[in-house]
Design a protein around this motif. Structure first.
Motif, mmCIF file in Angstrom:
data_model
loop_
_atom_site.group_PDB
_atom_site.id
_atom_site.type_symbol
_atom_site.label_atom_id
_atom_site.label_comp_id
_atom_site.label_asym_id
_atom_site.label_seq_id
_atom_site.Cartn_x
_atom_site.Cartn_y
_atom_site.Cartn_z
ATOM 1 N N ARG A 22 0.891 -1.052 -0.492
ATOM 2 C CA ARG A 22 -0.305 -0.290 -0.015
ATOM 3 C C ARG A 22 0.597 1.142 0.162
ATOM 4 O O ARG A 22 1.937 1.252 0.396
ATOM 5 C CB ARG A 22 -0.727 -0.311 1.443
ATOM 6 C CG ARG A 22 -0.507 -0.231 2.338
ATOM 7 C CD ARG A 22 -0.110 1.333 3.330
ATOM 8 N NE ARG A 22 0.581 0.676 4.751
ATOM 9 C CZ ARG A 22 1.312 1.292 5.499
ATOM 10 N NH1 ARG A 22 1.939 2.600 4.877
ATOM 11 N NH2 ARG A 22 1.367 1.705 6.835
ATOM 12 N N PHE A 23 0.336 2.433 -0.358
ATOM 13 C CA PHE A 23 0.760 3.748 -0.515
ATOM 14 C C PHE A 23 -0.246 4.833 0.457
ATOM 15 O O PHE A 23 -1.151 4.257 -0.059
ATOM 16 C CB PHE A 23 0.960 4.599 -1.447
ATOM 17 C CG PHE A 23 1.801 6.081 -1.829
ATOM 18 C CD1 PHE A 23 2.574 5.808 -0.528
ATOM 19 C CD2 PHE A 23 0.963 6.598 -1.731
ATOM 20 C CE1 PHE A 23 2.983 7.079 -0.581
ATOM 21 C CE2 PHE A 23 1.348 7.955 -1.991
ATOM 22 C CZ PHE A 23 1.994 8.341 -1.656
ATOM 23 N N ALA A 39 5.929 6.848 -2.603
ATOM 24 C CA ALA A 39 5.446 6.204 -3.697
ATOM 25 C C ALA A 39 5.684 4.958 -4.760
ATOM 26 O O ALA A 39 5.460 3.540 -5.032
ATOM 27 C CB ALA A 39 4.223 6.653 -4.485
ATOM 28 N N TYR A 43 5.076 0.633 -5.227
ATOM 29 C CA TYR A 43 4.363 0.499 -6.189
ATOM 30 C C TYR A 43 5.469 -0.804 -7.280
ATOM 31 O O TYR A 43 5.129 -1.635 -6.939
ATOM 32 C CB TYR A 43 4.449 1.615 -7.693
ATOM 33 C CG TYR A 43 3.339 0.820 -8.335
ATOM 34 C CD1 TYR A 43 1.914 0.899 -8.768
ATOM 35 C CD2 TYR A 43 4.527 0.446 -9.336
ATOM 36 C CE1 TYR A 43 1.745 0.315 -9.461
ATOM 37 C CE2 TYR A 43 3.373 -0.032 -10.623
ATOM 38 C CZ TYR A 43 2.185 0.085 -10.791
ATOM 39 O OH TYR A 43 1.240 -0.452 -11.618
ATOM 40 N N VAL A 55 -3.460 2.222 -2.791
ATOM 41 C CA VAL A 55 -3.767 3.396 -2.189
ATOM 42 C C VAL A 55 -4.751 3.953 -0.753
ATOM 43 O O VAL A 55 -6.240 4.091 -1.172
ATOM 44 C CB VAL A 55 -4.132 4.148 -2.891
ATOM 45 C CG1 VAL A 55 -3.773 5.922 -2.383
ATOM 46 C CG2 VAL A 55 -3.003 4.609 -4.227
ATOM 47 N N LEU A 74 -4.363 11.403 -5.850
ATOM 48 C CA LEU A 74 -4.462 10.700 -6.897
ATOM 49 C C LEU A 74 -4.370 10.909 -8.237
ATOM 50 O O LEU A 74 -3.867 10.127 -9.029
ATOM 51 C CB LEU A 74 -6.472 10.546 -6.511
ATOM 52 C CG LEU A 74 -6.481 10.231 -5.530
ATOM 53 C CD1 LEU A 74 -8.513 9.978 -4.859
ATOM 54 C CD2 LEU A 74 -5.998 8.507 -4.374
ATOM 55 N N LEU A 77 -0.330 10.072 -8.909
ATOM 56 C CA LEU A 77 -0.159 9.241 -8.804
ATOM 57 C C LEU A 77 -0.752 8.843 -10.695
ATOM 58 O O LEU A 77 -0.191 8.156 -11.101
ATOM 59 C CB LEU A 77 -1.634 8.112 -7.323
ATOM 60 C CG LEU A 77 -0.795 8.609 -6.731
ATOM 61 C CD1 LEU A 77 -1.612 7.916 -5.771
ATOM 62 C CD2 LEU A 77 0.828 8.542 -6.181
ATOM 63 N N TRP A 84 -3.175 1.748 -8.319
ATOM 64 C CA TRP A 84 -3.938 1.136 -7.938
ATOM 65 C C TRP A 84 -4.598 0.598 -8.190
ATOM 66 O O TRP A 84 -5.534 0.479 -8.950
ATOM 67 C CB TRP A 84 -4.452 2.249 -6.301
ATOM 68 C CG TRP A 84 -5.202 2.955 -6.869
ATOM 69 C CD1 TRP A 84 -6.854 2.706 -6.918
ATOM 70 C CD2 TRP A 84 -4.935 4.506 -7.226
ATOM 71 N NE1 TRP A 84 -7.451 3.757 -7.678
ATOM 72 C CE2 TRP A 84 -6.750 4.932 -7.953
ATOM 73 C CE3 TRP A 84 -4.666 5.248 -7.615
ATOM 74 C CZ2 TRP A 84 -7.117 6.089 -8.319
ATOM 75 C CZ3 TRP A 84 -4.520 6.702 -8.070
ATOM 76 C CH2 TRP A 84 -6.118 6.497 -7.725
ATOM 77 N N ILE A 88 -9.707 3.036 -3.617
ATOM 78 C CA ILE A 88 -9.106 3.539 -2.837
ATOM 79 C C ILE A 88 -10.031 4.121 -1.318
ATOM 80 O O ILE A 88 -11.112 3.209 -1.300
ATOM 81 C CB ILE A 88 -9.514 6.006 -3.185
ATOM 82 C CG1 ILE A 88 -8.591 5.640 -4.275
ATOM 83 C CG2 ILE A 88 -8.448 6.190 -1.937
ATOM 84 C CD1 ILE A 88 -7.350 5.093 -4.408
#
Length: 326
Positions: A22-23, A39, A43, A55, A74, A77, A84, A88
């Motif tokens: 996860r981030f 991040a 990943y 995320v 978001l 990213l 992701w 979320i």
């Protein structure tokens, strides 16, 4: 910038195969280069194992949050090719669960209330030669009311503390190696609910990681000494802790961590390919020079194929100097 309580590091251990990473940014501002490193590192570590990458927005500290920051993060990213898996999640949606856990720990006699101010804690610590930044368990045996009221019905704000354990909470980090800390850190009763009534980071992050089946946590070295506290929470909750990967922190020329508080500039979508290559270089991955001409999605694909955990520097911090715009 190194962890103030870290005593010893040794060689890196061999990591396990993982399924869910996860981030988890806080919406206190847009992502900057240091955030991108975290991040991207999380990943790549997840995707090199074909694991899911979730995320989670850690939005339970309203005084520090900036309106619209979650959406900005978001979009950043996505612009950098960091897509992701699943939905979320927002930490603020889990407040009821956090309170359930607090009540469970309270019923087990593992919590107590503390009414000390920061000034009182600092003065007591100084008088007892206790290391700066550690709570000296002042209220452990005072039996203060959890709602802050005294015998006369008068109230004051209190924090909720988790009683320390008796184990050693050193751990093996897949990047930094074996991390052993000062004994005083292991014997600190730390905050799980703040005086302002907000849930403390340590509790929220552990409960959410358990609920989401996170089996590896990738983050910056500024959280090295948060890990023993979180290991104590895994212990009292009867859960297996994840594997930990602490990435080097990006610091500026003054030796300060790149952060929102230090006004680090936001990463910009129009410069995504260059910044991704810079972040890969920072993580020791040696991207080809011509990758800067590729799209972020293509760069990420190349990076996953060539990812090597062993190449990430076993350092707590690395200076970062942005490329010239000329």
């Amino acid at each position: 910038m190194s962890s103030p309580h870290l005593l010893n590091q040794t060689n890196k251990p061999i990591p396990n195969k993982h399924q869910v990473g996860r981030f988890a940014p806080s919406p206190s501002g847009p992502l900057h280069f240091g955030s991108l490193v975290a991040a991207l590192g999380s990943y790549l570590i997840a995707k090199s194992d074909a694991a899911k990458w979730l995320v989670r927005i850690e939005d339970i500290d309203p005084p520090r949050e900036i309106a619209g920051a979650s959406d900005t993060i978001l979009r950043q990213l996505e612009a950098f090719g960091l897509h992701w898996d699943g939905d979320i999640t927002y930490q603020s949606q889990h407040l009821e669960r956090f309170e359930e856990i607090l009540n469970q720990l309270k019923a087990q006699g593992l919590l107590y209330a503390c009414h000390c101010t920061r000034k009182q804690i600092a003065e007591f610590s100084h008088s007892q030669s206790i290391k700066h930044g550690l709570y000296p368990n002042i209220c452990a045996n005072k039996n203060l009311a959890f709602d802050g009221t005294d015998a006369d019905g008068k109230g004051e704000a209190v924090a909720w503390k988790l009683r320390h354990g008796l184990n050693q909470y050193s751990y093996h980090d897949a990047i930094q190696g074996h991390c052993q800390f000062d004994e005083a850190l292991y014997r600190e009763d730390f905050t799980v609910k703040r005086k302002d009534g907000l849930i403390a980071y340590q509790l929220a992050v552990v409960v959410d990681d358990i609920e989401q089946n996170i089996d590896h946590v990738v983050r910056g070295c500024d959280l090295l000494d948060s890990t023993p506290r979180q290991l104590r929470l895994y212990e009292v909750l009867g859960q297996t802790a994840p594997d930990y990967y602490h990435l080097p922190l990006a610091i500026n020329q003054e030796g300060n961590k790149l952060s929102k508080q230090n006004h680090a500039p936001a990463i910009e979508a129009e410069n995504a390919s260059v910044l991704l290559c810079d972040a890969l270089s920072f993580l020791g991955q040696n991207p080809d020079p011509e990758w800067v001409l590729e799209t972020p999605t293509t760069i990420i694909s190349y990076a996953i194929e060539r990812f090597s955990l062993e190449k990430i520097p076993q350092k707590q911090q690395i200076s970062y100097l942005p490329r010239s715009s000329d």
